[in-house]
Enzyme design. Structure first.
Site, PDB file in Angstrom:
ATOM      1  N   ASP A 177     -40.811  33.664 -21.556  1.00 52.00           N
ATOM      2  CA  ASP A 177     -39.816  32.328 -21.120  1.00 52.00           C
ATOM      3  C   ASP A 177     -39.950  32.035 -19.779  1.00 52.00           C
ATOM      4  OD1 ASP A 177     -37.525  30.720 -20.867  1.00 52.00           O
ATOM      5  OD2 ASP A 177     -35.970  32.291 -20.403  1.00 52.00           O
TER       6      ASP A 177
ATOM      7  N   ASP B 129     -41.919  22.763 -18.939  1.00 48.60           N
ATOM      8  CA  ASP B 129     -41.101  24.889 -19.799  1.00 48.60           C
ATOM      9  C   ASP B 129     -41.454  24.812 -21.380  1.00 48.60           C
ATOM     10  OD1 ASP B 129     -38.914  25.899 -20.365  1.00 48.60           O
ATOM     11  OD2 ASP B 129     -37.883  24.344 -20.261  1.00 48.60           O
TER      12      ASP B 129
END
Ligand SMILES: *[C@@H]1O[C@H](CO)[C@@H](O)[C@H](O)[C@H]1NC(C)=O
Ligand SMILES: *[C@@H]1O[C@H](CO)[C@@H](O)[C@H](O)[C@H]1NC(C)=O
Ligand SMILES: *[C@@H]1O[C@H](CO)[C@@H](O)[C@H](O)[C@H]1NC(C)=O
Ligand SMILES: *[C@@H]1O[C@H](CO)[C@@H](O)[C@H](O)[C@H]1NC(C)=O
Ligand SMILES: *[C@@H]1O[C@H](CO)[C@@H](O)[C@H](O)[C@H]1NC(C)=O
Length: 404
Positions: free
Chosen positions: A99, A276
């Site tokens: 992440d 992202d």
């Protein structure tokens, strides 16, 4: 196709993704880790809703507690990436979510943590919320083994005693900026990330992460995460960098400035947003999205909230250009559509063409006007450079390939 029948609420391992035999581990100061791409078959009907919730939760997270954060569970991602990471001595292998949008590394959601001779309890408590997902527990120091060359001593990790909204992995490998760890652990200003410690312990020579994904519809569905540099062998252009944006709230993440044009027409003037790995599609501010929809003639499918186009409109689709730091990164028509080979597994109409550009859900000017997710990152190699406070991109064989 090799996809098994769709199973609800389970994740489908698309590929074990053994990396081709590039000799990275022999280079000094960098090493690579295989990332597995997983598709969460909760299906496309909730894709856009869930991704918008995640973006809202990032936009409001930690910086303004009074703003409502989106309802997003960590495991709600439609496409997510995991890596196998060893913890302890002797180490136990754990499947961690990769992440770039959060920075605490933690374990214990699905597999109990067993203290070994390298484990030290700091006595501090830890808690992190991810929209509506969260974990809390105790902060320990332990040996974290990423690869045989990348072994981190005394990495601060969370050991979960309570988790919410986590399913399909044991914890998170936090690759975001260290600032995001503030206020997560008692008596601690910031928790050094795995990248910080690799650098401090001289396992890597620069605080840089390189990420490479193959488009999910091709036979090679693996990804590759490089610590300490990037993998030139998969690039077809040099890496070009842009400084991290100073505009908040994007500046709290891997945030950059960019503008977007469709053909010759500007759809989004220069503004800040994020890069992202935790977002599947590409989200842009509502006004820009409306311009894109009208220029392409696309129709919004009320069921999935994805744009669809006809074959005739596809034939006329023009390049969507992302201007980042003076460099143009063009998404070809093929790169603007959801891989048709994945329509089935996502529960989409197999004869329809869906676009990967979507509406972030609010107008431009917020300081968080786009999220370049997987649909962008599978076409351009991305480099996250903490040392020089910049993000870089390079073309790969997938930039202009037809993947569906
Ligand atoms: C910890 O345990 C491992 C394996 O059981 C052993 O090889 C190592 O020497 C031990 N380290 C210490 C500091 O006791
Ligand atoms: C998040 O997960 C929890 C269970 O862990 C569930 O009760 C809740 O409905 C989920 N929320 C969303 C928005 O999916
Ligand atoms: C850590 O901080 C939280 C929030 O201030 C508090 O509730 C908790 O009791 C603290 N835990 C310890 C061990 O100090
Ligand atoms: C990004 O855009 C903002 C707003 O236009 C501007 O103030 C800033 O200087 C730009 N560049 C960076 C690196 O933030
Ligand atoms: C699926 O898409 C095709 C092509 O756009 C369309 O003709 C058909 O009606 C759609 N089927 C459903 C069930 O929506």
């Amino acid at each position: 196709m090799y996809f098994p029948a769709m199973t609800l609420l389970s994740s489908l391992l698309l590929s074990l993704g053994f990396v081709h035999a590039s000799p990275l581990s022999r280079d000094t100061g960098k090493a690579s880790l295989t990332i597995s791409t997983k598709i969460n078959t909760v299906g496309a009907s909730q894709l856009v809703e869930k991704e918008r919730a995640r973006i809202q939760s990032l936009k409001y997270a930690s910086h303004d507690d009074s703003s409502g954060s989106g309802s997003f569970n960590v495991s709600n991602r439609v496409i997510f990436y995991t890596a196998e990471v060893g913890v302890g001595t002797p180490s136990t292998s754990r499947t961690l979510l990769v992440d770039t949008g959060s920075s605490n590394t933690w374990v214990g959601a699905s597999q109990p943590y067993v203290a070994t001779n390298s484990s030290v309890n700091t006595g501090n408590s830890v808690s992190v919320t991810y929209g509506s997902g969260a974990f809390y527990g105790e902060e320990w120091l332990d040996t974290v083994t990423l690869t045989s060359d990348l072994v981190i001593d005394k990495q601060s990790i969370g050991v979960a005693s309570g988790v919410f909204g986590v399913n399909g992995f044991d914890g998170i490998l936090g690759l975001g900026p260290v600032d995001l760890t503030q206020n997560s652990v008692n008596n601690t200003f910031e928790v050094p990330t795995v990248t910080d410690n690799l650098y401090a312990q001289r396992k890597i020579s620069q605080q840089v992460i390189g990420i490479f994904f193959s488009p999910a519809s091709e036979s090679d569905n693996s990804g590759e995460l490089v610590f300490g540099g990037y993998d030139k062998s998969v690039m077809t252009s040099p890496v070009r960098y842009v400084p991290l944006t100073t505009m908040t709230p994007a500046a709290h993440y891997w945030g950059i400035n960019q503008s977007i044009s469709y053909g010759e027409t500007t759809v989004l003037s220069s503004t800040a947003g994020i890069v992202d790995t935790g977002t599947t599609l590409i989200y842009i501010a509502s006004d820009a999205f409306q311009r894109y929809q009208s220029l392409t003639g696309a129709t919004l499918d009320p069921m999935t909230r994805l744009l669809t186009i006809t074959s005739a409109q596809y034939a006329k689709l023009q390049t969507l250009t992302f201007n980042i730091g003076g460099i143009s990164y063009g998404l070809t028509p093929n790169a603007q559509i959801w891989p048709r080979s994945l329509n089935d597994v996502m529960g989409l109409n197999t004869s329809a063409i869906y676009l990967v550009i979507n509406d972030i859900g609010y107008p431009s000017g917020s300081g968080f006007d786009f999220a370049n997710g997987y649909s962008f990152l599978q076409r351009f190699y991305s480099v996250f450079d903490t040392t020089n406070q910049r993000v870089g991109f390079a073309e790969t064989v997938h930039t202009k390939s037809s993947s569906n």
